[in-house]
Design a protein around this motif. Structure first.
Motif, PDB file in Angstrom:
ATOM      1  N   SER A   9       6.150   4.683 -34.268  1.00  0.00           N
ATOM      2  CA  SER A   9       5.273   2.918 -34.335  1.00  0.00           C
ATOM      3  C   SER A   9       4.095   3.023 -35.225  1.00  0.00           C
ATOM      4  O   SER A   9       3.580   2.223 -36.366  1.00  0.00           O
ATOM      5  CB  SER A   9       4.496   3.015 -32.775  1.00  0.00           C
ATOM      6  OG  SER A   9       4.374   3.502 -32.134  1.00  0.00           O
ATOM      7  N   GLN A  10       3.820   4.306 -35.511  1.00  0.00           N
ATOM      8  CA  GLN A  10       2.676   4.958 -36.619  1.00  0.00           C
ATOM      9  C   GLN A  10       3.369   4.426 -37.742  1.00  0.00           C
ATOM     10  O   GLN A  10       2.199   4.051 -38.354  1.00  0.00           O
ATOM     11  CB  GLN A  10       1.840   6.291 -36.834  1.00  0.00           C
ATOM     12  CG  GLN A  10       1.034   6.291 -34.993  1.00  0.00           C
ATOM     13  CD  GLN A  10       0.892   7.422 -34.642  1.00  0.00           C
ATOM     14  OE1 GLN A  10       1.772   8.831 -34.577  1.00  0.00           O
ATOM     15  NE2 GLN A  10      -0.503   8.210 -34.686  1.00  0.00           N
ATOM     16  N   LEU A  11       4.444   4.457 -38.033  1.00  0.00           N
ATOM     17  CA  LEU A  11       4.845   4.803 -39.649  1.00  0.00           C
ATOM     18  C   LEU A  11       5.128   2.551 -39.595  1.00  0.00           C
ATOM     19  O   LEU A  11       4.628   3.122 -40.378  1.00  0.00           O
ATOM     20  CB  LEU A  11       6.195   5.028 -39.411  1.00  0.00           C
ATOM     21  CG  LEU A  11       6.700   6.597 -39.587  1.00  0.00           C
ATOM     22  CD1 LEU A  11       8.024   7.000 -39.446  1.00  0.00           C
ATOM     23  CD2 LEU A  11       5.841   6.729 -40.331  1.00  0.00           C
ATOM     24  N   VAL A  12       5.463   2.345 -39.143  1.00  0.00           N
ATOM     25  CA  VAL A  12       5.437   0.140 -38.783  1.00  0.00           C
ATOM     26  C   VAL A  12       3.692   0.596 -39.529  1.00  0.00           C
ATOM     27  O   VAL A  12       3.613  -0.403 -40.225  1.00  0.00           O
ATOM     28  CB  VAL A  12       5.895   0.444 -37.576  1.00  0.00           C
ATOM     29  CG1 VAL A  12       5.486  -1.370 -37.659  1.00  0.00           C
ATOM     30  CG2 VAL A  12       7.347   0.941 -37.471  1.00  0.00           C
ATOM     31  N   GLU A  13       2.853   0.640 -38.950  1.00  0.00           N
ATOM     32  CA  GLU A  13       1.572   0.359 -38.581  1.00  0.00           C
ATOM     33  C   GLU A  13       1.040   0.601 -40.606  1.00  0.00           C
ATOM     34  O   GLU A  13       0.057   0.053 -40.862  1.00  0.00           O
ATOM     35  CB  GLU A  13       0.270   0.768 -37.476  1.00  0.00           C
ATOM     36  CG  GLU A  13       0.922   0.511 -36.539  1.00  0.00           C
ATOM     37  CD  GLU A  13       0.950  -1.696 -36.516  1.00  0.00           C
ATOM     38  OE1 GLU A  13       0.139  -1.963 -37.012  1.00  0.00           O
ATOM     39  OE2 GLU A  13       2.278  -2.591 -35.988  1.00  0.00           O
ATOM     40  N   LEU A  49      10.362  -3.769 -32.762  1.00  0.00           N
ATOM     41  CA  LEU A  49      11.050  -3.174 -34.501  1.00  0.00           C
ATOM     42  C   LEU A  49      11.643  -1.744 -34.425  1.00  0.00           C
ATOM     43  O   LEU A  49      12.369  -1.633 -34.346  1.00  0.00           O
ATOM     44  CB  LEU A  49       9.893  -2.987 -35.004  1.00  0.00           C
ATOM     45  CG  LEU A  49      10.215  -2.978 -36.179  1.00  0.00           C
ATOM     46  CD1 LEU A  49      11.326  -4.071 -37.020  1.00  0.00           C
ATOM     47  CD2 LEU A  49       8.977  -3.239 -36.612  1.00  0.00           C
ATOM     48  N   GLU A  50      10.688  -1.598 -33.022  1.00  0.00           N
ATOM     49  CA  GLU A  50      10.936   0.424 -33.193  1.00  0.00           C
ATOM     50  C   GLU A  50      11.714   0.658 -31.771  1.00  0.00           C
ATOM     51  O   GLU A  50      12.510   1.162 -32.174  1.00  0.00           O
ATOM     52  CB  GLU A  50       9.752   0.905 -31.953  1.00  0.00           C
ATOM     53  CG  GLU A  50       9.384   2.160 -32.293  1.00  0.00           C
ATOM     54  CD  GLU A  50       8.086   2.856 -31.409  1.00  0.00           C
ATOM     55  OE1 GLU A  50       8.729   4.272 -31.097  1.00  0.00           O
ATOM     56  OE2 GLU A  50       7.504   2.130 -31.159  1.00  0.00           O
ATOM     57  N   ILE A  79      10.805  -3.075 -41.864  1.00  0.00           N
ATOM     58  CA  ILE A  79       9.461  -2.898 -41.849  1.00  0.00           C
ATOM     59  C   ILE A  79       9.683  -4.194 -42.570  1.00  0.00           C
ATOM     60  O   ILE A  79       8.508  -5.173 -42.559  1.00  0.00           O
ATOM     61  CB  ILE A  79       9.099  -2.245 -42.296  1.00  0.00           C
ATOM     62  CG1 ILE A  79       8.839  -0.868 -41.429  1.00  0.00           C
ATOM     63  CG2 ILE A  79       7.237  -2.852 -42.537  1.00  0.00           C
ATOM     64  CD1 ILE A  79       7.788  -1.330 -40.120  1.00  0.00           C
ATOM     65  N   PHE A  80       9.680  -4.657 -43.553  1.00  0.00           N
ATOM     66  CA  PHE A  80      10.219  -5.770 -44.671  1.00  0.00           C
ATOM     67  C   PHE A  80      10.488  -7.169 -44.033  1.00  0.00           C
ATOM     68  O   PHE A  80      10.120  -8.523 -44.306  1.00  0.00           O
ATOM     69  CB  PHE A  80      10.347  -5.630 -46.501  1.00  0.00           C
ATOM     70  CG  PHE A  80       9.802  -4.721 -46.677  1.00  0.00           C
ATOM     71  CD1 PHE A  80       9.593  -5.042 -48.146  1.00  0.00           C
ATOM     72  CD2 PHE A  80       9.785  -3.396 -47.103  1.00  0.00           C
ATOM     73  CE1 PHE A  80       8.369  -4.876 -48.794  1.00  0.00           C
ATOM     74  CE2 PHE A  80       8.987  -2.206 -47.270  1.00  0.00           C
ATOM     75  CZ  PHE A  80       8.290  -3.054 -48.669  1.00  0.00           C
ATOM     76  N   LEU A  81      11.618  -7.348 -42.985  1.00  0.00           N
ATOM     77  CA  LEU A  81      11.926  -7.726 -42.721  1.00  0.00           C
ATOM     78  C   LEU A  81      11.021  -8.751 -41.782  1.00  0.00           C
ATOM     79  O   LEU A  81      11.037  -9.462 -41.580  1.00  0.00           O
ATOM     80  CB  LEU A  81      13.604  -7.727 -42.311  1.00  0.00           C
ATOM     81  CG  LEU A  81      14.618  -7.828 -42.934  1.00  0.00           C
ATOM     82  CD1 LEU A  81      15.759  -7.521 -42.869  1.00  0.00           C
ATOM     83  CD2 LEU A  81      15.183  -9.141 -43.882  1.00  0.00           C
ATOM     84  N   SER A  82      10.238  -7.984 -40.391  1.00  0.00           N
ATOM     85  CA  SER A  82       9.686  -8.083 -39.825  1.00  0.00           C
ATOM     86  C   SER A  82       8.466  -8.663 -41.006  1.00  0.00           C
ATOM     87  O   SER A  82       6.841  -9.545 -39.852  1.00  0.00           O
ATOM     88  CB  SER A  82       8.982  -6.663 -38.873  1.00  0.00           C
ATOM     89  OG  SER A  82       8.443  -5.862 -39.841  1.00  0.00           O
ATOM     90  N   GLN A  83       7.729  -8.389 -41.235  1.00  0.00           N
ATOM     91  CA  GLN A  83       7.039  -8.820 -42.292  1.00  0.00           C
ATOM     92  C   GLN A  83       7.066 -10.049 -43.244  1.00  0.00           C
ATOM     93  O   GLN A  83       6.115 -10.811 -43.378  1.00  0.00           O
ATOM     94  CB  GLN A  83       6.510  -7.450 -43.362  1.00  0.00           C
ATOM     95  CG  GLN A  83       4.575  -7.627 -44.126  1.00  0.00           C
ATOM     96  CD  GLN A  83       3.507  -7.785 -42.642  1.00  0.00           C
ATOM     97  OE1 GLN A  83       4.091  -6.498 -42.233  1.00  0.00           O
ATOM     98  NE2 GLN A  83       2.599  -8.735 -43.289  1.00  0.00           N
ATOM     99  N   PHE A  84       8.460 -10.005 -43.546  1.00  0.00           N
ATOM    100  CA  PHE A  84       8.108 -11.475 -44.818  1.00  0.00           C
ATOM    101  C   PHE A  84       9.207 -12.273 -44.021  1.00  0.00           C
ATOM    102  O   PHE A  84       9.239 -13.292 -44.311  1.00  0.00           O
ATOM    103  CB  PHE A  84       8.240 -10.751 -46.451  1.00  0.00           C
ATOM    104  CG  PHE A  84       7.703 -10.363 -46.496  1.00  0.00           C
ATOM    105  CD1 PHE A  84       6.066 -10.246 -47.359  1.00  0.00           C
ATOM    106  CD2 PHE A  84       7.794  -8.578 -46.674  1.00  0.00           C
ATOM    107  CE1 PHE A  84       5.163  -9.730 -47.081  1.00  0.00           C
ATOM    108  CE2 PHE A  84       6.711  -8.114 -47.433  1.00  0.00           C
ATOM    109  CZ  PHE A  84       5.365  -8.551 -48.067  1.00  0.00           C
TER     110      PHE A  84
END
Length: 127
Positions: A9-13, A49-50, A79-84
């Motif tokens: 989760s820290q990596l995601v953030e 996501l995690e 990460i990119f799919l969740s963001q975009f």
């Protein structure tokens, strides 16, 4: 000197904060569903996501010599799919973009070390 990364989760953030500082948030909001930016929804999405990242990494054969690289690629894709937006999953150019980003990160000596740390964490978290 970079500090060790504690959790996925820290990596995601970390990646999200880097993306947020480089991308115009208004253009991202226009591509996401209404209400997606609420704090509660984002916290739930981060947990989901995690879990998704962990499940996908567990599916990689433990004897695969490219297991670490594949795990990090799963992380980047997620990460990119969740963001975009998940609509990118059907775009072949999305996967070319991810490959280019991962290769660039691995080629940079400092970032490459952080990628290696992230890989170790991702693999240990999915054990």
């Amino acid at each position: 000197m970079p500090t060790p990364i504690g959790t996925v989760s820290q990596l995601v953030e970390i990646i999200r904060s880097q993306l947020a500082s480089r991308v115009d948030r208004k253009s991202v909001k226009s591509r996401t569903s209404p209400g997606r930016t609420s704090l509660q929804k984002e916290a739930g999405n981060a947990e989901n996501l995690e879990a998704l990242i962990g499940q996908r990494i567990k599916a990689i054969d433990r004897t695969d010599p490219q297991r670490g690289r594949k795990a990090f690629r799963i992380f980047l894709e997620s990460i990119f799919l969740s963001q975009f937006g998940e609509h990118l999953i059907n775009d072949p150019k999305f996967y070319q973009l991810i490959e280019g980003i991962q290769s660039s990160m691995e080629a940079d000596p400092e970032i490459g070390k952080m990628v290696d740390q992230a890989i170790q964490h991702l693999l240990s978290a999915s054990a």
